[in-house]
Design an enzyme around this catalytic site. Structure first.
Site, PDB file in Angstrom:
ATOM      1  CG  LEU A  29      -1.977  -1.084   1.308  1.00  0.00           C
ATOM      2  CD1 LEU A  29      -2.568  -1.166   2.721  1.00  0.00           C
ATOM      3  CD2 LEU A  29      -3.076  -0.841   0.280  1.00  0.00           C
ATOM      4  CE1 TYR A 176       2.343   3.155 -11.272  1.00  0.00           C
ATOM      5  CE2 TYR A 176       1.516   1.206 -10.154  1.00  0.00           C
ATOM      6  CZ  TYR A 176       1.468   2.573 -10.381  1.00  0.00           C
ATOM      7  OH  TYR A 176       0.550   3.352  -9.732  1.00  0.00           O
ATOM      8  NE  ARG A 223      -0.141  -7.295  -5.343  1.00  0.00           N
ATOM      9  CZ  ARG A 223      -1.036  -6.403  -4.935  1.00  0.00           C
ATOM     10  NH1 ARG A 223      -0.875  -5.118  -5.185  1.00  0.00           N
ATOM     11  NH2 ARG A 223      -2.101  -6.770  -4.264  1.00  0.00           N
ATOM     12  NE  ARG A 263     -12.744 -10.138  -5.901  1.00  0.00           N
ATOM     13  CZ  ARG A 263     -13.112 -10.892  -4.894  1.00  0.00           C
ATOM     14  NH1 ARG A 263     -14.227 -11.585  -4.957  1.00  0.00           N
ATOM     15  NH2 ARG A 263     -12.369 -10.982  -3.811  1.00  0.00           N
ATOM     16  N   GLY A 292      -7.565  -8.481  -3.866  1.00  0.00           N
ATOM     17  CA  GLY A 292      -8.542  -7.723  -4.628  1.00  0.00           C
ATOM     18  C   GLY A 292      -9.943  -7.903  -4.125  1.00  0.00           C
ATOM     19  N   GLY A 293     -10.350  -7.005  -3.230  1.00  0.00           N
ATOM     20  CA  GLY A 293     -11.731  -6.985  -2.772  1.00  0.00           C
ATOM     21  C   GLY A 293     -12.085  -8.100  -1.804  1.00  0.00           C
ATOM     22  N   GLY A 314      -5.894  -5.204   1.335  1.00  0.00           N
ATOM     23  CA  GLY A 314      -5.373  -3.853   1.167  1.00  0.00           C
ATOM     24  C   GLY A 314      -6.109  -2.854   2.033  1.00  0.00           C
TER      25      GLY A 314
HETATM   26  C1  FMN Z   1      -3.965   3.346  -0.880  1.00  0.00           C
HETATM   27  C2  FMN Z   1      -3.566   2.224  -1.807  1.00  0.00           C
HETATM   28  C3  FMN Z   1      -2.243   2.086  -2.175  1.00  0.00           C
HETATM   29  C4  FMN Z   1      -1.829   1.018  -2.979  1.00  0.00           C
HETATM   30  N1  FMN Z   1      -0.499   0.869  -3.263  1.00  0.00           N
HETATM   31  C5  FMN Z   1      -0.068  -0.247  -3.915  1.00  0.00           C
HETATM   32  C6  FMN Z   1       1.327  -0.495  -4.067  1.00  0.00           C
HETATM   33  O1  FMN Z   1       2.190   0.257  -3.606  1.00  0.00           O
HETATM   34  N2  FMN Z   1       1.690  -1.617  -4.731  1.00  0.00           N
HETATM   35  C7  FMN Z   1       0.765  -2.502  -5.246  1.00  0.00           C
HETATM   36  O2  FMN Z   1       1.149  -3.508  -5.830  1.00  0.00           O
HETATM   37  N3  FMN Z   1      -0.561  -2.285  -5.076  1.00  0.00           N
HETATM   38  C8  FMN Z   1      -0.990  -1.204  -4.406  1.00  0.00           C
HETATM   39  N4  FMN Z   1      -2.336  -1.031  -4.186  1.00  0.00           N
HETATM   40  C9  FMN Z   1      -3.272  -2.126  -4.532  1.00  0.00           C
HETATM   41  C10 FMN Z   1      -3.503  -3.012  -3.311  1.00  0.00           C
HETATM   42  O3  FMN Z   1      -2.336  -3.729  -2.952  1.00  0.00           O
HETATM   43  C11 FMN Z   1      -4.635  -4.043  -3.571  1.00  0.00           C
HETATM   44  O4  FMN Z   1      -4.286  -4.878  -4.645  1.00  0.00           O
HETATM   45  C12 FMN Z   1      -5.959  -3.346  -3.877  1.00  0.00           C
HETATM   46  O5  FMN Z   1      -6.226  -2.334  -2.913  1.00  0.00           O
HETATM   47  C13 FMN Z   1      -7.132  -4.328  -3.878  1.00  0.00           C
HETATM   48  O6  FMN Z   1      -7.210  -4.988  -2.627  1.00  0.00           O
HETATM   49  P1  FMN Z   1      -8.294  -4.548  -1.506  1.00  0.00           P
HETATM   50  O7  FMN Z   1      -9.641  -4.657  -2.166  1.00  0.00           O
HETATM   51  O8  FMN Z   1      -8.090  -5.572  -0.410  1.00  0.00           O
HETATM   52  O9  FMN Z   1      -7.986  -3.154  -1.094  1.00  0.00           O
HETATM   53  C14 FMN Z   1      -2.781   0.074  -3.440  1.00  0.00           C
HETATM   54  C15 FMN Z   1      -4.128   0.237  -3.088  1.00  0.00           C
HETATM   55  C16 FMN Z   1      -4.523   1.286  -2.288  1.00  0.00           C
HETATM   56  C17 FMN Z   1      -5.978   1.395  -1.888  1.00  0.00           C
END
Ligand code: FMN
Length: 362
Positions: A29, A176, A223, A263, A292-293, A314
């Site tokens: 994150l 990226y 990843r 998704r 993811g979610g 996340g």
């Molecule tokens: C605030 C924020 C920052 C994120 N930063 C990254 C990151 O640095 N590297 C990465 O691979 N994904 C990043 N993501 C994606 C998350 O790792 C994750 O895949 C995404 O939030 C979906 O999962 P969740 O539904 O549990 O939040 C970020 C997501 C959020 C919301």
């Protein structure tokens, strides 16, 4: 109570040499609180709040070089100062028994000249821009320059180990640099790094090989978000891309593969879709992490149905420092506040999300 005891996402798991006490992983994150690209002391508290004994944490995306950056105040790991600044943060996680991987990152064309050394153009596999005012037209890397970028990942991995991390996650997701090479919407090269599926995957695989040689494949994760189209990086055949990558990663025998669910095609919003990671999970030999979610219920279901070994959370983990405990107790969750995800404040929206008041739930 019986249900609580069989909550699959809270069962132990052996990931290579790492004995995990549960399967709830802190997803990487980005928080944009590393002023001047240097990790700050407030990250000690942030990460240690989210640490459990035997829990796996993945750091925020961390730049591999001075061309890797595309956002304000994201951390790096290419200078001595950055490595030294990471050490107390890693120590704080280890002091509580956590296992901490550093996500290493290059944004490629998801940048603009203001983030680049000498105001130069961001680098990419292509000279096509991402749509949108935030991005400058990139400069296409020549074939001869690509080994230097691969070497930057190698050195970043070495630095991560020097800083005390337990391993690294190569960030090949979310549009990226590595994802730009992987996807046919972004990669328009005609050399050995573009065109065929094999050629588009070459950059990712050469990085995996270099990093594995440097620190040991048993400390390397990758990843990927093969189904997503963030930052104009979509692919016309994500299933084939995912299968090819899973099978190719097997050759290096890396520790884990971390995949974002189909998704999550668009940032932040879940959509129903017919696609599934299951064929890729089956094709990959080692630990498979999904993200993811995920909620308490479907994370548990994913593990119970053997669709994943580990589940990365996340936004829920961002807002609930004691997420594993809350999942265990089926306690209510704090709501995340999107407005404070990326602000520079060292406390607000960062380390001030409340823990459960355990006296109320016992
Ligand atoms: C605030 C924020 C920052 C994120 N930063 C990254 C990151 O640095 N590297 C990465 O691979 N994904 C990043 N993501 C994606 C998350 O790792 C994750 O895949 C995404 O939030 C979906 O999962 P969740 O539904 O549990 O939040 C970020 C997501 C959020 C919301």
């Amino acid at each position: 109570m019986a249900e609580e005891h069989t909550l699959q996402v809270l069962t132990p798991y052996k990931m290579g040499d790492f004995q995990l006490s549960h399967r709830v992983v802190l997803a990487p994150l980005t928080r944009q609180r590393s002023y001047g690209n240097v990790p700050q002391p407030h990250a000690m508290l942030y990460y240690s709040q989210r640490t459990t004994k035997g829990g796996l944490l993945i750091s925020e995306a961390t730049g591999v070089s001075d061309t890797a950056q595309g956002y304000t105040d994201t951390p790096g790991i290419w200078t001595k100062e950055q490595v030294e600044a990471w050490k107390p943060i890693v120590d704080a996680v280890h002091a509580k028994g956590g296992i901490f991987f550093c996500q290493i990152w290059h944004v490629g064309r998801a940048s603009n000249t203001s983030f680049q050394p000498n105001g130069q153009a961001p680098i990419s596999c292509t000279d096509k821009s991402i749509d949108g005012a935030d991005y400058s037209p990139p400069r296409r890397l020549s074939t001869e320059e690509i080994p230097q970028i691969i070497n930057d990942f190698r050195l970043a991995a070495r630095n991560a180990m020097e800083a005390g991390f337990d391993g690294v996650e190569i960030h090949g997701a979310n549009g990226y640099l590595i994802d730009q090479f992987l996807k046919d919407q972004a990669n328009d090269r005609t050399d050995k790094y573009g065109g065929s599926l094999e050629n588009r995957c070459r950059f990712a695989l050469e990085i995996t090989e270099a990093v594995s040689e440097e620190i040991g494949a048993d400390k390397v994760g990758v990843r990927l978000s093969i189904f997503s189209n963030y930052l104009d990086s979509g692919d016309s055949n994500p299933e084939a891309l995912g299968l090819y990558m899973a099978k190719s990663l097997n050759k290096y025998d890396i520790l884990y593969c971390h995949m974002i669910e189909p998704r999550m095609k668009t940032l932040g919003e879940m959509t129903e879709c017919p696609q599934s990671l299951v064929p890729i999970r089956k094709a990959f030999n080692n630990t498979f992490i999904v993200a993811g979610g995920y909620s308490r219920e479907d994370g548990t279901k994913a593990v119970a149905e053997n669709r994943a070994d580990l589940v990365a959370y996340g936004r829920q983990f961002l807002a609930n420092p004691d997420l594993p405990k809350r999942l265990e107790l089926n306690a209510p969750l704090n709501k995340y506040n999107r407005n404070t995800f990326y602000i520079p404040d060292p406390v607000v929206g960062y380390t001030d999300y409340p823990f459960l008041d355990e006296t109320n739930t016992a």
